[in-house]
Design an enzyme around this catalytic site. Structure first.
Site, PDB file in Angstrom:
ATOM      1  N   ASP A  84       4.069   1.815  -2.862  1.00 60.56           N
ATOM      2  CA  ASP A  84       4.169   3.107  -2.182  1.00 60.56           C
ATOM      3  C   ASP A  84       5.623   3.522  -1.975  1.00 60.56           C
ATOM      4  OD1 ASP A  84       4.359   0.912  -0.426  1.00 60.56           O
ATOM      5  OD2 ASP A  84       3.884   2.141   1.310  1.00 60.56           O
ATOM      6  N   GLU A 142       2.414  -0.252   1.915  1.00 58.17           N
ATOM      7  CA  GLU A 142       3.111  -1.253   2.733  1.00 58.17           C
ATOM      8  C   GLU A 142       3.837  -0.611   3.898  1.00 58.17           C
ATOM      9  OE1 GLU A 142       6.031  -3.571   4.526  1.00 58.17           O
ATOM     10  OE2 GLU A 142       6.626  -1.932   3.207  1.00 58.17           O
ATOM     11  N   GLU A 143       4.302   0.632   3.707  1.00 55.65           N
ATOM     12  CA  GLU A 143       5.215   1.246   4.666  1.00 55.65           C
ATOM     13  C   GLU A 143       4.555   1.776   5.936  1.00 55.65           C
ATOM     14  OE1 GLU A 143       8.309   1.082   4.450  1.00 55.65           O
ATOM     15  OE2 GLU A 143       8.920   0.961   2.347  1.00 55.65           O
ATOM     16  N   ARG A 181      13.633 -18.888   2.893  1.00 56.40           N
ATOM     17  CA  ARG A 181      13.703 -19.502   4.212  1.00 56.40           C
ATOM     18  C   ARG A 181      12.302 -19.889   4.658  1.00 56.40           C
ATOM     19  NH1 ARG A 181      17.685 -19.352   8.232  1.00 56.40           N
ATOM     20  NH2 ARG A 181      16.903 -19.915  10.309  1.00 56.40           N
ATOM     21  N   HIS A 368      15.559   2.633   2.779  1.00 49.14           N
ATOM     22  CA  HIS A 368      15.103   3.843   3.466  1.00 49.14           C
ATOM     23  C   HIS A 368      16.220   4.880   3.623  1.00 49.14           C
ATOM     24  CE1 HIS A 368      11.376   1.719   5.445  1.00 49.14           C
ATOM     25  NE2 HIS A 368      11.643   1.240   4.236  1.00 49.14           N
TER      26      HIS A 368
END
Length: 399
Positions: A84, A142-143, A181, A368
């Site tokens: 997206d 996802e956003e 990580r 963004h």
């Protein structure tokens, strides 16, 4: 495995131009979360006629799963890419800049999808030599909460899956670096929308009004004490007021104002602490100023937790593959944005890693941002890194 790994890495190199071509096409035609109908069709059409099983409209959006069954028995792995875009007007000089006003791929999801499509196709070519099965998750939305991951999970996209891998290109990381990580790697998040209702009046007679702007100012200052006085200083927590809508004229006391913002935490339990303190302060200030309120407070994305063993396996694979142009595989710091890949990690042991996307000496625009850009060399690195981890997992498992 070594022979298959060499074939995969070489084939991906040969197809680098295809990855870039796919990415640029999707970059020109971005679609917002839960509205990615044409993008989903473009992805599904790519797999037509290939030796795999494709399901479309998975979940409550335009999710796609692609099952690749290997020629030997083995484990079942899922690999995920999102597709997206964002409601941002692009401000770049590229010939392939967005053709959709006010919508832009400003986070790299077009690149995620492009590298994943070619990686998946290459795995299909080699599948007779690969143990187990691989499920590609092409995820929308996802956003925007609740995100596309939840719907896909509820629709069964992780049924029969043992582990999940994902990756994100990062402009705040140098090209050629791969970060990993264990444990908490991205924040959990809550969002809130708040209307404060008071009593309007004339600026010359404030005693006859209940001033919502003054009360909101007090509240904005007070909520920052949640972090400074109610949270362990060793923990990562932020409370942001991102919107204060109190526009009016100089001599009118506003009867209502609107606030909106979010909370980010790296420890899941802190979401409840912040919410309780937020509401306690709000009650107190509204009582003191004679206001009422309407609050919409929602905890959406959880903290993204990387499985330690799977993450170590992936890091080992990146180093072992000796990927061309990768200068460092390192244990990175946690990332403060939130990510709905976290939902997969709550269901299956998962790992999410990062691919550097800014060439040394070039300006790095944040995700963004209207000028967001990635160095497209990172896409082949992403494909090769994910491919190396897939083969390490399918052949050798987690040790």
């Amino acid at each position: 495995m070594k022979n298959v790994q060499q074939k995969l890495q070489q084939r991906l190199k040969e197809r680098e131009s295809e990855i870039i071509e796919l990415r640029r096409y999707m970059h020109q035609y971005p679609e917002l979360s839960f509205k990615e109908e044409k993008t989903a069709k473009f992805i599904a059409d790519f797999y037509e006629g290939k030796d795999c099983v494709v399901k479309t409209n998975v979940g409550d959006g335009y999710g796609i799963t692609v099952d690749i069954t290997g020629g030997l028995p083995g484990a079942n792995l899922a690999i995920r890419a999102d597709f997206d875009a964002l409601p941002i007007q692009e401000d770049t000089p590229f010939s392939f800049a967005s053709q959709t006003p006010g919508v832009m791929h400003a986070c790299g999801h077009d690149g995620h999808t492009a590298y994943m499509m070619i990686l998946a196709d290459t795995l299909i070519e080699l599948k007779a030599e690969i143990p187990g099965s691989i499920r590609v998750l092409h995820q929308p939305a996802e956003e925007i909460p609740p995100g596309g991951a939840l719907g896909m999970i509820e629709a069964g996209c992780l049924d029969g899956i043992d582990h999940v891998l994902g990756a994100h290109v990062m402009t705040n990381m140098a090209l050629g670096k791969i970060g990993y990580r264990e444990g908490a790697i991205q924040t959990g998040r809550s969002t809130f929308k708040l209307k404060l209702q008071g009593k309007g009046g004339h600026g010359a007679a404030p005693q006859e009004a209940n001033d919502t702007i003054v009360a909101a100012a007090q509240f904005i200052t007070a909520v920052q004490t949640i972090v400074s006085r109610r949270i362990n200083p060793a923990d990562t927590v932020t409370v942001t007021i991102g919107s204060f809508d109190g526009a009016g004229i100089p001599n009118v006391i506003k009867d209502s104002v609107f606030l909106a913002g979010d909370v980010r935490v790296m420890r899941e339990s802190n979401l409840a602490i912040v919410e309780a303190q937020f509401k306690q302060l709000l009650d107190g200030i509204c009582q003191a100023f004679g206001l009422t309120y309407d609050l919409d407070y929602t905890s959406d994305y959880p903290v993204l937790m990387n499985d330690a063993e799977l993450t170590q396996m992936a890091a080992k694979a990146f180093k072992k593959a000796k990927i061309e142009n990768v200068t460092e595989v390192f244990r990175c710091e946690p990332q403060t944005p939130s990510e709905d890949f976290a939902y997969y990690a709550k269901v299956k042991p998962s790992s999410f890693f990062y691919i550097g996307a800014t060439k040394e000496g070039e300006e790095a625009f944040p995700h963004h941002h209207p000028k967001f850009q990635i160095d497209e060399e990172c896409l082949l690195i992403a494909a090769r890194a994910m491919g190396s981890a897939v083969l390490e997992y399918q052949f050798n498992g987690i040790k």
